[in-house]
Structure formats: structure tokens, C-alpha cells
Write a protein that holds these residues in place. Structure first.
Motif, PDB file in Angstrom:
ATOM      1  N   LEU A   1       0.833  -1.195   0.000  1.00 32.63           N
ATOM      2  CA  LEU A   1       0.000   0.000   0.000  1.00 32.63           C
ATOM      3  C   LEU A   1       0.867   1.243   0.000  1.00 32.63           C
ATOM      4  CD1 LEU A   1      -2.768  -0.899   2.636  1.00 32.63           C
ATOM      5  CD2 LEU A   1      -2.783  -1.285   0.156  1.00 32.63           C
ATOM      6  N   GLY A   2       0.506   2.207  -0.830  1.00 33.70           N
ATOM      7  CA  GLY A   2       1.152   3.510  -0.802  1.00 33.70           C
ATOM      8  C   GLY A   2       0.372   4.450   0.085  1.00 33.70           C
ATOM      9  N   GLU A   3       1.013   5.521   0.542  1.00 33.25           N
ATOM     10  CA  GLU A   3       0.324   6.500   1.379  1.00 33.25           C
ATOM     11  C   GLU A   3       0.819   7.894   1.053  1.00 33.25           C
ATOM     12  OE1 GLU A   3       2.346   6.902   5.602  1.00 33.25           O
ATOM     13  OE2 GLU A   3       1.979   4.789   5.164  1.00 33.25           O
ATOM     14  N   GLY A   4      -0.071   8.858   1.201  1.00 33.93           N
ATOM     15  CA  GLY A   4       0.260  10.244   0.935  1.00 33.93           C
ATOM     16  C   GLY A   4       0.573  10.999   2.220  1.00 33.93           C
ATOM     17  N   PRO A   5       0.789  12.309   2.113  1.00 34.06           N
ATOM     18  CA  PRO A   5       1.055  13.133   3.298  1.00 34.06           C
ATOM     19  C   PRO A   5      -0.206  13.294   4.140  1.00 34.06           C
ATOM     20  CG  PRO A   5       0.816  14.518   1.367  1.00 34.06           C
ATOM     21  CD  PRO A   5       0.801  13.102   0.873  1.00 34.06           C
ATOM     22  N   ALA A   6      -0.021  13.660   5.394  1.00 35.27           N
ATOM     23  CA  ALA A   6      -1.155  13.857   6.296  1.00 35.27           C
ATOM     24  C   ALA A   6      -2.050  14.980   5.788  1.00 35.27           C
ATOM     25  CB  ALA A   6      -0.665  14.175   7.708  1.00 35.27           C
ATOM     26  N   LEU A   7      -3.356  14.722   5.716  1.00 35.85           N
ATOM     27  CA  LEU A   7      -4.335  15.716   5.286  1.00 35.85           C
ATOM     28  C   LEU A   7      -5.177  16.218   6.449  1.00 35.85           C
ATOM     29  CD1 LEU A   7      -5.638  13.983   2.035  1.00 35.85           C
ATOM     30  CD2 LEU A   7      -3.941  15.806   2.219  1.00 35.85           C
ATOM     31  N   LEU A   8      -5.237  15.450   7.514  1.00 33.37           N
ATOM     32  CA  LEU A   8      -6.115  15.753   8.634  1.00 33.37           C
ATOM     33  C   LEU A   8      -5.444  15.256   9.905  1.00 33.37           C
ATOM     34  CD1 LEU A   8      -8.977  16.480   9.844  1.00 33.37           C
ATOM     35  CD2 LEU A   8      -9.612  14.110   9.366  1.00 33.37           C
ATOM     36  N   THR A   9      -5.410  16.084  10.929  1.00 35.45           N
ATOM     37  CA  THR A   9      -4.855  15.689  12.221  1.00 35.45           C
ATOM     38  C   THR A   9      -5.865  16.000  13.304  1.00 35.45           C
ATOM     39  OG1 THR A   9      -2.600  16.137  11.471  1.00 35.45           O
ATOM     40  CG2 THR A   9      -2.937  15.955  13.833  1.00 35.45           C
ATOM     41  N   GLU A  10      -6.247  14.979  14.062  1.00 31.51           N
ATOM     42  CA  GLU A  10      -7.237  15.109  15.119  1.00 31.51           C
ATOM     43  C   GLU A  10      -6.623  14.748  16.465  1.00 31.51           C
ATOM     44  OE1 GLU A  10     -11.217  15.198  15.207  1.00 31.51           O
ATOM     45  OE2 GLU A  10     -10.333  16.799  14.039  1.00 31.51           O
ATOM     46  N   GLU A  11      -7.101  15.403  17.534  1.00 32.33           N
ATOM     47  CA  GLU A  11      -6.704  14.994  18.869  1.00 32.33           C
ATOM     48  C   GLU A  11      -7.238  13.614  19.179  1.00 32.33           C
ATOM     49  OE1 GLU A  11      -5.958  18.521  22.073  1.00 32.33           O
ATOM     50  OE2 GLU A  11      -8.007  17.868  21.749  1.00 32.33           O
ATOM     51  N   ARG A  12      -6.440  12.829  19.877  1.00 29.28           N
ATOM     52  CA  ARG A  12      -6.927  11.540  20.349  1.00 29.28           C
ATOM     53  C   ARG A  12      -7.627  11.740  21.691  1.00 29.28           C
ATOM     54  NH1 ARG A  12      -3.090   6.538  20.127  1.00 29.28           N
ATOM     55  NH2 ARG A  12      -4.957   5.456  19.410  1.00 29.28           N
ATOM     56  N   VAL A  13      -8.704  11.014  21.875  1.00 25.87           N
ATOM     57  CA  VAL A  13      -9.478  11.094  23.111  1.00 25.87           C
ATOM     58  C   VAL A  13      -9.715   9.685  23.635  1.00 25.87           C
ATOM     59  CG1 VAL A  13     -10.629  13.238  22.417  1.00 25.87           C
ATOM     60  CG2 VAL A  13     -11.711  11.028  21.912  1.00 25.87           C
ATOM     61  N   LEU A  14     -10.129   9.614  24.888  1.00 27.95           N
ATOM     62  CA  LEU A  14     -10.488   8.344  25.509  1.00 27.95           C
ATOM     63  C   LEU A  14     -11.988   8.381  25.766  1.00 27.95           C
ATOM     64  CD1 LEU A  14      -9.549   5.638  26.734  1.00 27.95           C
ATOM     65  CD2 LEU A  14      -9.364   6.823  28.935  1.00 27.95           C
ATOM     66  N   ALA A  15     -12.741   7.612  24.992  1.00 29.30           N
ATOM     67  CA  ALA A  15     -14.188   7.559  25.182  1.00 29.30           C
ATOM     68  C   ALA A  15     -14.508   6.586  26.308  1.00 29.30           C
ATOM     69  CB  ALA A  15     -14.872   7.110  23.890  1.00 29.30           C
ATOM     70  N   VAL A  16     -15.192   7.083  27.340  1.00 31.24           N
ATOM     71  CA  VAL A  16     -15.583   6.270  28.486  1.00 31.24           C
ATOM     72  C   VAL A  16     -17.059   6.508  28.783  1.00 31.24           C
ATOM     73  CG1 VAL A  16     -13.279   6.225  29.518  1.00 31.24           C
ATOM     74  CG2 VAL A  16     -14.864   8.065  30.127  1.00 31.24           C
ATOM     75  N   ALA A  17     -17.667   5.608  29.562  1.00 27.35           N
ATOM     76  CA  ALA A  17     -19.060   5.780  29.951  1.00 27.35           C
ATOM     77  C   ALA A  17     -19.213   7.004  30.838  1.00 27.35           C
ATOM     78  CB  ALA A  17     -19.554   4.535  30.688  1.00 27.35           C
ATOM     79  N   ALA A  18     -20.367   7.638  30.767  1.00 27.64           N
ATOM     80  CA  ALA A  18     -20.626   8.826  31.584  1.00 27.64           C
ATOM     81  C   ALA A  18     -20.526   8.528  33.067  1.00 27.64           C
ATOM     82  CB  ALA A  18     -22.006   9.388  31.247  1.00 27.64           C
ATOM     83  N   SER A  19     -20.697   7.273  33.437  1.00 31.21           N
ATOM     84  CA  SER A  19     -20.643   6.893  34.850  1.00 31.21           C
ATOM     85  C   SER A  19     -19.229   6.595  35.334  1.00 31.21           C
ATOM     86  CB  SER A  19     -21.521   5.652  35.077  1.00 31.21           C
ATOM     87  OG  SER A  19     -21.083   4.563  34.260  1.00 31.21           O
ATOM     88  N   HIS A  20     -18.265   6.539  34.445  1.00 32.63           N
ATOM     89  CA  HIS A  20     -16.900   6.206  34.841  1.00 32.63           C
ATOM     90  C   HIS A  20     -16.225   7.415  35.490  1.00 32.63           C
ATOM     91  CE1 HIS A  20     -12.678   4.943  34.562  1.00 32.63           C
ATOM     92  NE2 HIS A  20     -13.163   3.708  34.469  1.00 32.63           N
ATOM     93  N   PRO A  21     -15.395   7.204  36.526  1.00 32.40           N
ATOM     94  CA  PRO A  21     -14.713   8.335  37.188  1.00 32.40           C
ATOM     95  C   PRO A  21     -13.905   9.219  36.243  1.00 32.40           C
ATOM     96  CG  PRO A  21     -14.477   6.333  38.498  1.00 32.40           C
ATOM     97  CD  PRO A  21     -15.132   5.921  37.211  1.00 32.40           C
ATOM     98  N   LEU A  22     -13.348   8.658  35.160  1.00 33.11           N
ATOM     99  CA  LEU A  22     -12.561   9.473  34.227  1.00 33.11           C
ATOM    100  C   LEU A  22     -13.430  10.435  33.426  1.00 33.11           C
ATOM    101  CD1 LEU A  22     -10.021   6.867  32.768  1.00 33.11           C
ATOM    102  CD2 LEU A  22      -9.599   8.618  34.510  1.00 33.11           C
TER     103      LEU A  22
END
Length: 246
Positions: free
Chosen positions: A111-132
């Protein structure tokens, strides 16, 4: 495992795939310029360009370009489809996509790949009830306090380690939660408290109930770029043909 054989896609689709790969940008003004150039390439051509995307932000970029391109050239269709978590490169190898907007890293020899077109922050998705969930930011060491959903399917080891690491940077083990095959299934399990998910920001729409998504204090970011069949030194124009599609 040997990659599936690929075949050369039609020249009209390959030209448009190259145009989208080279020009798509995450900002609207750059998007308009990309669409204008793709339209110039497409003028007088009928056909379908198949584009895969791996994250909702990437899908939004492709959708905006596809809508604008269809308005200016109604005889050309751009079909987009989400790439399943369980098989991040399989549809591209089978020729079901001409080009794919996907998260780094891509370490596939075919597989070939091009330059980065989009950069997003990484997040940690957790349940609303979790302490984090009440935190605005977490650290990578916090991953040891919640099981991460894993992915069931044909995924490379390096890809799995990027999305579901086994240990924190400090060496603490990270527990495994249930295995999933697609993003909707993952968000449902997160909302139900079955585990957490490493993802990019804006993976879930703001109206989605349940998951909360604190960001990482380290400002961990995840770039996305286009990928195509044919190896790292090729462009989509040199990729192998797409079996099963005219």
C-alpha cells in the motif's frame, strides 16, 4: 499472510483518486480548491469513484468534496463507505475502494500512502458513569484504570497496538474489554460501561448519549492520510486494477 491480488482501476477513476489524494485538506477553502481541480479532471467523464474513510472527520471531508463534485459534474458519482475496524485494509486490497482516507500508521508493503491531510486529537471515550468522565484531560497512564475495547478481525499487530495498546508508557498493563468489529458497536459498548475506546475527537456526534471523551494531557494527535494499492513508491495512477468492478 499474502495480500490479495489487485487489478488496475479504470483510468478515469484513478485520475480522480489521485486528484483527491493530492488535494483534499481539512479546511473548507482548501476543500473548495480541491473540488475545483477534481472537477476539471472529471470534465467530460462518466463513472464512479469509490472512496473509503476510517473516521467520522475523514468521512465528513470526503462527503463535502463528493457533494460539491456531484453538483458541478452530475454524471460522475463518488461513493463513500466507512472502513470497518475489523479489516482496515481489506476492501482497499480487493479493489472495492480506489483510495482510502485512513489513520496513520500504514506499514503495508503493498500500500502507498500520501502526506497527512487531517490531524485530530486523540481522546479516551468512556461511559458517563466512569470516574474518568468528569475529567477534561487524562494521561496515557490512566489507560491502566479502564479496560480498552479490542478489535476482532484481520488487523496487523502494529495497528492493534496503536489503537489498543497492551501497556502504558510506564509499563502498567492495560486490561482488555470486549472485541468489536465496527465503530457503532464500540460506542454502544462504551456507553454501556463495558470498556473504553481510544479514538479521534468528534468520533461520536454531540447528541450521542452516554460516552464522555476527555482528551490526553500530552495532546496526543492522530494524523490521517490517503492510502492506495501499489506500494509506497507508487501513486494511485500506478496501482493495480480493481477486480470485480467495471
Amino acid at each position: 499472510m499474502e495480500p490479495a491480488a489487485t487489478a488496475r482501476p479504470p483510468a478515469r477513476d484513478r485520475a480522480l483518486g489521485r486528484q483527491l489524494r493530492d488535494d483534499l485538506e481539512p479546511h473548507h477553502r482548501a476543500m473548495a480548491a480541491a473540488v475545483a481541480r477534481a472537477t476539471a479532471t472529471a470534465r467530460g467523464i462518466d463513472g464512479v469513484l469509490h472512496v473509503g474513510f476510517s473516521t467520522p472527520p475523514a468521512g465528513e471531508i470526503v462527503m463535502k468534496a463528493a457533494e460539491a463534485l456531484h453538483t458541478s459534474h452530475p454524471d460522475l458519482a463518488v461513493e463513500i463507505c466507512e472502513v470497518p475496524l475489523s479489516d482496515p485494509y481489506g476492501q482497499l486490497r480487493k479493489g472495492e475502494f480506489d483510495v482510502q482516507l485512513t489513520e496513520f500508521p500504514v506499514r503495508e508493503h503493498d500500500l502507498g500512502e500520501g502526506p497527512a491531510l487531517l490531524t485530530e486529537e486523540r481522546v479516551l471515550a468512556v461511559a458517563a458513569s466512569h470516574p474518568l468522565s468528569v475529567r477534561t484531560a487524562v494521561s496515557l497512564e490512566d489507560l491502566a484504570s479502564v479496560p480498552l475495547l479490542t478489535v476482532d478481525g484481520e488487523v496487523p499487530d502494529y495497528w492493534l497496538e496503536q489503537h489498543v495498546p497492551t501497556h502504558t508508557p510506564g509499563g502498567r498493563p492495560i486490561a482488555r474489554g470486549p472485541a468489536v468489529t465496527n465503530m457503532q458497536e464500540a460506542l454502544m459498548l462504551v456507553a454501556g460501561g463495558k470498556g473504553a475506546l481510544l479514538s479521534v475527537a468528534h468520533t461520536a456526534p454531540p447528541t450521542t448519549p452516554g460516552p464522555a471523551s476527555p482528551t490526553f494531557r500530552s495532546r496526543t494527535r492522530s494524523p490521517s492520510a490517503t492510502a492506495w494499492c501499489g506500494g509506497p513508491r507508487t501513486t494511485p495512477a500506478r496501482s493495480g486494477p480493481s477486480p470485480g468492478r467495471p
